[in-house]
Motif scaffolding. Structure first.
Motif, short mmCIF file in Angstrom:
data_model
loop_
_atom_site.label_atom_id
_atom_site.label_comp_id
_atom_site.label_asym_id
_atom_site.label_seq_id
_atom_site.Cartn_x
_atom_site.Cartn_y
_atom_site.Cartn_z
N UNK A 12 -11.13 -8.62 -2.76
CA UNK A 12 -9.77 -9.09 -3.03
C UNK A 12 -8.88 -8.91 -1.79
N UNK A 13 -8.16 -9.94 -1.44
CA UNK A 13 -7.19 -9.87 -0.35
C UNK A 13 -5.82 -9.56 -0.95
N UNK A 14 -5.16 -8.50 -0.44
CA UNK A 14 -3.90 -8.05 -1.01
C UNK A 14 -2.80 -8.00 0.04
N UNK A 15 -1.57 -7.92 -0.44
CA UNK A 15 -0.39 -7.78 0.42
C UNK A 15 0.25 -6.42 0.15
N UNK A 16 0.57 -5.73 1.23
CA UNK A 16 1.24 -4.44 1.13
C UNK A 16 2.75 -4.67 1.14
N UNK A 17 3.42 -4.09 0.14
CA UNK A 17 4.87 -4.25 0.05
C UNK A 17 5.57 -3.74 1.30
N UNK A 18 4.98 -2.73 1.94
CA UNK A 18 5.63 -2.09 3.09
C UNK A 18 5.66 -2.99 4.33
N UNK A 19 4.89 -4.06 4.33
CA UNK A 19 4.89 -4.95 5.50
C UNK A 19 6.22 -5.69 5.63
N UNK A 24 -2.28 -17.54 6.76
CA UNK A 24 -3.65 -17.49 7.25
C UNK A 24 -4.68 -17.34 6.15
N UNK A 25 -4.22 -16.98 4.96
CA UNK A 25 -5.16 -16.78 3.84
C UNK A 25 -5.61 -18.11 3.27
N UNK A 26 -6.84 -18.14 2.77
CA UNK A 26 -7.35 -19.35 2.12
C UNK A 26 -6.96 -19.41 0.64
N UNK A 27 -6.26 -18.35 0.17
CA UNK A 27 -5.84 -18.29 -1.23
C UNK A 27 -4.35 -18.59 -1.35
N UNK A 28 -3.97 -19.19 -2.44
CA UNK A 28 -2.56 -19.49 -2.69
C UNK A 28 -1.86 -18.40 -3.47
N UNK A 29 -2.64 -17.54 -4.16
CA UNK A 29 -2.07 -16.42 -4.92
C UNK A 29 -2.68 -15.13 -4.40
N UNK A 30 -1.84 -14.15 -4.10
CA UNK A 30 -2.31 -12.87 -3.58
C UNK A 30 -1.64 -11.73 -4.33
N UNK A 31 -2.42 -10.73 -4.75
CA UNK A 31 -1.83 -9.56 -5.41
C UNK A 31 -1.01 -8.74 -4.40
N UNK A 35 9.21 -8.16 -3.88
CA UNK A 35 9.06 -7.94 -5.33
C UNK A 35 9.94 -8.88 -6.14
N UNK A 36 11.02 -9.38 -5.53
CA UNK A 36 11.87 -10.34 -6.23
C UNK A 36 11.23 -11.72 -6.26
N UNK A 37 10.37 -11.98 -5.29
CA UNK A 37 9.69 -13.28 -5.23
C UNK A 37 8.39 -13.27 -6.05
N UNK A 38 7.72 -12.11 -6.07
CA UNK A 38 6.44 -12.01 -6.76
C UNK A 38 6.61 -12.09 -8.28
#
Length: 425
Positions: free
Chosen positions: A221-228, A239-246, A279-282
């Motif tokens: 699973x490819x994830x996004x860190x809130x701290x970034x 750059x991700x090949x996925x349109x939805x990321x946790x 978090x407001x966008x997710x």
């Protein structure tokens, strides 16, 4: 010695009666064959178009035990009566040899005209014959119903003495097994294409398969860190090949949302500030248990109007994720787009008749690709099957043989089998 005086009016009346009884015997034999061999699916399709005969055939075949009992009772009655008349008539003609002559003649007549001929015709046109005979047979079933019910009770009582219990509501073959068997038979005979068979069987299997069997494991699973920061998140999404990321916070186990690329791009385009709260966008994460069946999950996806779910175990720990596309691929096969790697990357033929297979490839996909029948009850992936059968973490270069195949471990990544060489023995 033949007694010519026996050829009187009574002889010809009896001969005519025997002929009528043979016709009735053929009717019962052909009806039994047609009603038991007719496809209920075809009868239902005809009945839905207004076919009354097909509807009557469906009605009387609801209780096969009573139907067969009534037909056999009628068939035996007319056969015994015809044989008795023939014995009486031929005894007058041939004297003591009349019994032997009646046995020989009636055996041939019954075999040819009351068994083989009507059953052969019925088996070649089962639905048409069933629709035609359903009316008269329904009358026979109604007339003989009391006798058949008594015989049924007697038979069940005798079987119960020997410890055999009969479930009146059970079917010899489930509908699903009938369909699967018909598809396999049609494919072996060249009538059904492999792709059509796989699609229909895949749809039938959805209720028997759980999401853990087809989900993307947590390790992939490819994830996004809130701290970034804003730019780092935007770069990762582009750059991700996925349109939805946790999206996780502090710990990858702590999934706090799911970001859609379109929502992120809309937020960055409309936002005046260089920073924003992801978090407001997710969107809120959607969690499901790993034991959910694919059929139920597809319905849940359609009802919730979402395509993405995170899979957790009984302790709430993240195990993987599943999308609607993953479920659809179980029916139609691998779905690839411009961002997906080709399916050929997972299977590569070698010159010696073997195949290089990625360890993460599911056994079901491998079976589909080559029409094999490797078992997938104990493991979902090819690597998992090798580990299960070997009862160990194999070393690179080790070779195993089971289920009619030779498995060679070609590459490993720490304890994970990344590539295998498989050849059918």
């Amino acid at each position: 010695m033949i007694d010519t005086t026996a050829f009187d009016a009574a002889f010809w009346v009896s001969a005519g009666a025997i002929a009528v009884l043979l016709v009735l015997s053929g009717f019962f034999s052909g009806s039994e064959t047609a009603l038991t061999a007719a496809s209920r699916g075809k009868l239902r399709a005809t009945a839905d178009k207004g076919g009354r005969g097909a509807q009557r055939a469906l009605d009387i075949t609801e209780d096969n035990e009573r139907l067969i009992g009534s037909v056999l009772l009628g068939n035996n009655v007319v056969n015994i009566l015809a044989t008795s008349l023939a014995t009486a008539v031929l005894t007058k003609v041939f004297g003591q040899n009349g019994v032997a002559a009646a046995t020989l003649i009636m055996t041939l007549l019954v075999l040819i005209f009351a068994e083989v001929l009507p059953k052969t015709y019925a088996i070649t046109n089962p639905e048409q014959v069933a629709s035609r005979v359903a009316g008269p047979i329904s009358v026979v079933v109604f007339v003989f119903s009391p006798i058949v019910s008594a015989v049924r009770l007697l038979v069940r009582g005798v079987l119960r003495i020997f410890g055999v219990e009969i479930d009146p509501n059970s079917n010899i073959l489930a509908v699903r097994e009938e369909i699967a068997g018909a598809l396999q038979l049609g494919h072996s005979e060249g009538v059904v294409e492999k792709e059509d068979r796989d699609r229909i069987l895949g749809a039938l299997d959805l209720s028997d398969r759980e999401v853990e069997e087809v989900m993307l494991h947590r390790s992939g699973i490819e994830m996004i860190d809130v701290a970034q920061g804003r730019d780092a998140i935007l770069k990762q999404v582009l750059e991700s090949k996925y349109t939805r990321l946790p999206v996780f916070q502090d710990d990858p186990e702590n999934i706090v949302g799911v970001i859609h690329a379109k929502d992120l791009l809309r937020a960055t385009h409309n936002g005046a500030s260089s920073e924003f709260d992801i978090l407001e966008v997710a969107k809120p994460p959607y969690f499901i248990p790993e034991t959910t069946t694919l059929d139920d999950q597809m319905r849940n996806f359609l009802r919730r109007q979402t395509h993405f779910a995170l899979v957790v175990d009984e302790y709430g720990s993240l195990q993987g994720l599943i999308t609607l596309e993953d479920i659809l691929e179980e029916i139609v096969g691998e779905i690839t787009d411009e961002f997906d790697s080709d399916e050929e990357d997972l299977i590569e033929a070698t010159g010696d008749g073997a195949f290089l297979v990625e360890g993460a490839m599911t056994i079901r996909d491998l079976n589909r690709a080559h029409d094999w029948s490797l078992p997938d009850e104990e493991a979902n992936t090819v690597a998992g099957l090798v580990i299960h059968e070997a009862q160990m973490i194999p070393l690179e270069g080790q070779v195993f043989s089971f289920h009619g195949f030779r498995f060679e471990v070609v590459e490993k990544d720490q304890n994970r089998i990344s590539q295998l060489k498989i050849r059918k023995l």
